[in-house]
Motif scaffolding. Structure first.
Motif, PDB file in Angstrom:
ATOM      1  N   ASN A 242      37.309  30.573  56.306  1.00  0.00           N
ATOM      2  CA  ASN A 242      36.743  31.737  55.620  1.00  0.00           C
ATOM      3  C   ASN A 242      37.672  32.237  54.525  1.00  0.00           C
ATOM      4  N   GLY A 243      38.971  32.195  54.810  1.00  0.00           N
ATOM      5  CA  GLY A 243      39.952  32.666  53.830  1.00  0.00           C
ATOM      6  C   GLY A 243      39.976  31.809  52.583  1.00  0.00           C
ATOM      7  N   SER A 244      39.780  30.509  52.742  1.00  0.00           N
ATOM      8  CA  SER A 244      39.748  29.610  51.580  1.00  0.00           C
ATOM      9  C   SER A 244      38.576  29.947  50.673  1.00  0.00           C
ATOM     10  N   GLN A 245      37.412  30.207  51.286  1.00  0.00           N
ATOM     11  CA  GLN A 245      36.225  30.570  50.507  1.00  0.00           C
ATOM     12  C   GLN A 245      36.420  31.921  49.829  1.00  0.00           C
ATOM     13  N   TYR A 246      37.019  32.842  50.557  1.00  0.00           N
ATOM     14  CA  TYR A 246      37.292  34.173  50.000  1.00  0.00           C
ATOM     15  C   TYR A 246      38.222  34.070  48.798  1.00  0.00           C
ATOM     16  N   ALA A 247      39.315  33.319  48.954  1.00  0.00           N
ATOM     17  CA  ALA A 247      40.275  33.165  47.862  1.00  0.00           C
ATOM     18  C   ALA A 247      39.640  32.475  46.661  1.00  0.00           C
ATOM     19  N   SER A 248      38.758  31.524  46.916  1.00  0.00           N
ATOM     20  CA  SER A 248      38.044  30.839  45.838  1.00  0.00           C
ATOM     21  C   SER A 248      37.164  31.825  45.073  1.00  0.00           C
ATOM     22  N   ASN A 249      36.514  32.732  45.798  1.00  0.00           N
ATOM     23  CA  ASN A 249      35.694  33.763  45.154  1.00  0.00           C
ATOM     24  C   ASN A 249      36.555  34.697  44.309  1.00  0.00           C
ATOM     25  N   VAL A 250      37.750  35.007  44.814  1.00  0.00           N
ATOM     26  CA  VAL A 250      38.679  35.863  44.063  1.00  0.00           C
ATOM     27  C   VAL A 250      39.035  35.213  42.731  1.00  0.00           C
ATOM     28  N   VAL A 251      39.420  33.944  42.788  1.00  0.00           N
ATOM     29  CA  VAL A 251      39.810  33.218  41.575  1.00  0.00           C
ATOM     30  C   VAL A 251      38.655  33.178  40.579  1.00  0.00           C
ATOM     31  N   ASP A 252      37.475  32.824  41.053  1.00  0.00           N
ATOM     32  CA  ASP A 252      36.306  32.727  40.165  1.00  0.00           C
ATOM     33  C   ASP A 252      35.971  34.077  39.530  1.00  0.00           C
ATOM     34  N   THR A 253      36.023  35.134  40.335  1.00  0.00           N
ATOM     35  CA  THR A 253      35.656  36.466  39.844  1.00  0.00           C
ATOM     36  C   THR A 253      36.659  36.974  38.809  1.00  0.00           C
ATOM     37  N   ILE A 254      37.955  36.856  39.109  1.00  0.00           N
ATOM     38  CA  ILE A 254      38.974  37.326  38.166  1.00  0.00           C
ATOM     39  C   ILE A 254      38.921  36.514  36.877  1.00  0.00           C
ATOM     40  N   ASP A 255      38.790  35.194  36.984  1.00  0.00           N
ATOM     41  CA  ASP A 255      38.702  34.346  35.790  1.00  0.00           C
ATOM     42  C   ASP A 255      37.522  34.753  34.918  1.00  0.00           C
ATOM     43  N   LYS A 256      36.397  34.951  35.546  1.00  0.00           N
ATOM     44  CA  LYS A 256      35.182  35.296  34.786  1.00  0.00           C
ATOM     45  C   LYS A 256      35.341  36.641  34.085  1.00  0.00           C
ATOM     46  N   CYS A 257      35.901  37.622  34.794  1.00  0.00           N
ATOM     47  CA  CYS A 257      36.065  38.956  34.209  1.00  0.00           C
ATOM     48  C   CYS A 257      37.066  38.949  33.055  1.00  0.00           C
ATOM     49  N   LEU A 258      38.161  38.238  33.209  1.00  0.00           N
ATOM     50  CA  LEU A 258      39.166  38.186  32.144  1.00  0.00           C
ATOM     51  C   LEU A 258      38.609  37.475  30.914  1.00  0.00           C
ATOM     52  N   GLN A 259      37.882  36.408  31.138  1.00  0.00           N
ATOM     53  CA  GLN A 259      37.288  35.678  30.011  1.00  0.00           C
ATOM     54  C   GLN A 259      36.244  36.524  29.295  1.00  0.00           C
ATOM     55  N   MET A 260      35.429  37.232  30.055  1.00  0.00           N
ATOM     56  CA  MET A 260      34.410  38.082  29.449  1.00  0.00           C
ATOM     57  C   MET A 260      35.034  39.227  28.665  1.00  0.00           C
ATOM     58  N   SER A 261      36.138  39.774  29.178  1.00  0.00           N
ATOM     59  CA  SER A 261      36.795  40.871  28.471  1.00  0.00           C
ATOM     60  C   SER A 261      37.382  40.406  27.150  1.00  0.00           C
ATOM     61  N   LEU A 262      37.876  39.173  27.095  1.00  0.00           N
ATOM     62  CA  LEU A 262      38.407  38.626  25.849  1.00  0.00           C
ATOM     63  C   LEU A 262      37.303  38.445  24.808  1.00  0.00           C
ATOM     64  N   ARG A 263      36.072  38.232  25.276  1.00  0.00           N
ATOM     65  CA  ARG A 263      34.937  38.073  24.362  1.00  0.00           C
ATOM     66  C   ARG A 263      34.234  39.411  24.114  1.00  0.00           C
ATOM     67  N   ASN A 264      34.871  40.488  24.600  1.00  0.00           N
ATOM     68  CA  ASN A 264      34.313  41.841  24.448  1.00  0.00           C
ATOM     69  C   ASN A 264      32.924  41.981  25.063  1.00  0.00           C
ATOM     70  N   GLU A 265      32.682  41.212  26.135  1.00  0.00           N
ATOM     71  CA  GLU A 265      31.413  41.321  26.844  1.00  0.00           C
ATOM     72  C   GLU A 265      31.535  42.369  27.951  1.00  0.00           C
ATOM     73  N   ARG A 266      30.519  43.180  28.098  1.00  0.00           N
ATOM     74  CA  ARG A 266      30.543  44.229  29.115  1.00  0.00           C
ATOM     75  C   ARG A 266      30.341  43.625  30.508  1.00  0.00           C
ATOM     76  N   ILE A 267      31.176  44.041  31.434  1.00  0.00           N
ATOM     77  CA  ILE A 267      31.108  43.542  32.810  1.00  0.00           C
ATOM     78  C   ILE A 267      30.480  44.631  33.675  1.00  0.00           C
ATOM     79  N   GLU A 268      29.313  44.333  34.233  1.00  0.00           N
ATOM     80  CA  GLU A 268      28.593  45.343  34.991  1.00  0.00           C
ATOM     81  C   GLU A 268      28.021  44.742  36.277  1.00  0.00           C
ATOM     82  N   GLY A 269      27.367  45.608  37.028  1.00  0.00           N
ATOM     83  CA  GLY A 269      26.649  45.166  38.218  1.00  0.00           C
ATOM     84  C   GLY A 269      27.536  44.566  39.302  1.00  0.00           C
TER      85      GLY A 269
END
Length: 237
Positions: free
Chosen positions: A58-85
């Motif tokens: 379970n921890g491996s899946q959780y950590a994988s979700n953390v990595v994916d979520t942080i990566d996506k948010c940082l990339q979107m912020s660099l493109r000035n895309e609003r992160i919502e929902g």
């Protein structure tokens, strides 16, 4: 006279047999109790490892979700895309997590080490258990606790700075989710992701989560191997 001697001899022999049989039965009972104690200690450890093995998965899946979520948010912020929902809510949830992890303090493992049972285990079992708890689990423990410490620092220093909110539930009915729909909160959230220091802490959390994926997958495999060895020992014991 001869009859009395024979009678006395028979009586002495009966007493000797009774005492010897009593000692023998005591030894049998003691050995049986000792074997039962050993089986209970090993079974307790197996149950312990089985729980941690599920946690590693379970921890491996959780950590994988953390990595994916942080990566996506940082990339979107660099493109000035609003992160919502849900993405924004998941992001705040993951960087709010400050739960610690201490498998090396397991009572089953500590109890086994301090008992005579440890020396009765085959070398392969002792080596497998020791490596699992003292190397693999401690690597997971160190990484997950560093992740929690990193998040605690973020909560204490950056959440107040940008008026963000942390929580320990991903459920959408949390009243704080409603507050996040305000324009003021959305603007503060966007600004937080552009802050160099805050981004640095997020990258550190992301890297720790990525390391946790590797360590937990390794610990899961070693845990499964240790369980197989211990179960085989119980079958043969």
């Amino acid at each position: 006279m001869k009859a009395k001697f024979i009678s006395l001899s028979i009586e002495i022999a009966c007493i000797f047999i009774a005492v010897t049989l009593s000692f023998y039965l005591d030894d049998v009972r003691e050995n049986r109790n000792e074997k039962q104690d050993i089986r209970e200690i090993i079974a307790s450890l197996v149950g312990d490892i089985e729980i941690y093995t599920i946690d590693m998965s379970n921890g491996s899946q959780y950590a994988s979700n953390v990595v994916d979520t942080i990566d996506k948010c940082l990339q979107m912020s660099l493109r000035n895309e609003r992160i919502e929902g849900q993405l924004r809510n998941d992001f705040l949830y993951y960087i709010s997590d400050v739960q610690s992890f201490s498998p090396s303090e397991s009572s089953a493992y500590v109890g086994l080490l301090s008992s005579s049972v440890w020396q009765q285990l085959p070398d392969s079992a002792r080596r497998s258990i020791f490596n699992l708890y003292e190397i693999s689990y401690k690597a997971v423990e160190r990484t997950r606790n560093n992740y929690a410490s990193n998040n605690l620092y973020v909560r204490q220093h950056y959440f107040p700075k940008f008026h963000l909110m942390f929580y320990t539930s991903q459920k959408g009915n949390d009243e704080r989710f409603g507050l996040m729909d305000s324009l003021n909160f959305k603007n503060n959230f966007a600004l937080s992701l552009m802050d160099p220091e805050f981004r640095s802490m997020l990258v550190n959390a992301r890297n720790l989560a990525n390391s946790a994926i590797v360590y937990q997958r390794t610990a899961k495999q070693e845990g499964e191997a240790a369980i197989a060895i211990l179960k085989h020992f119980l079958e043969e014991y």
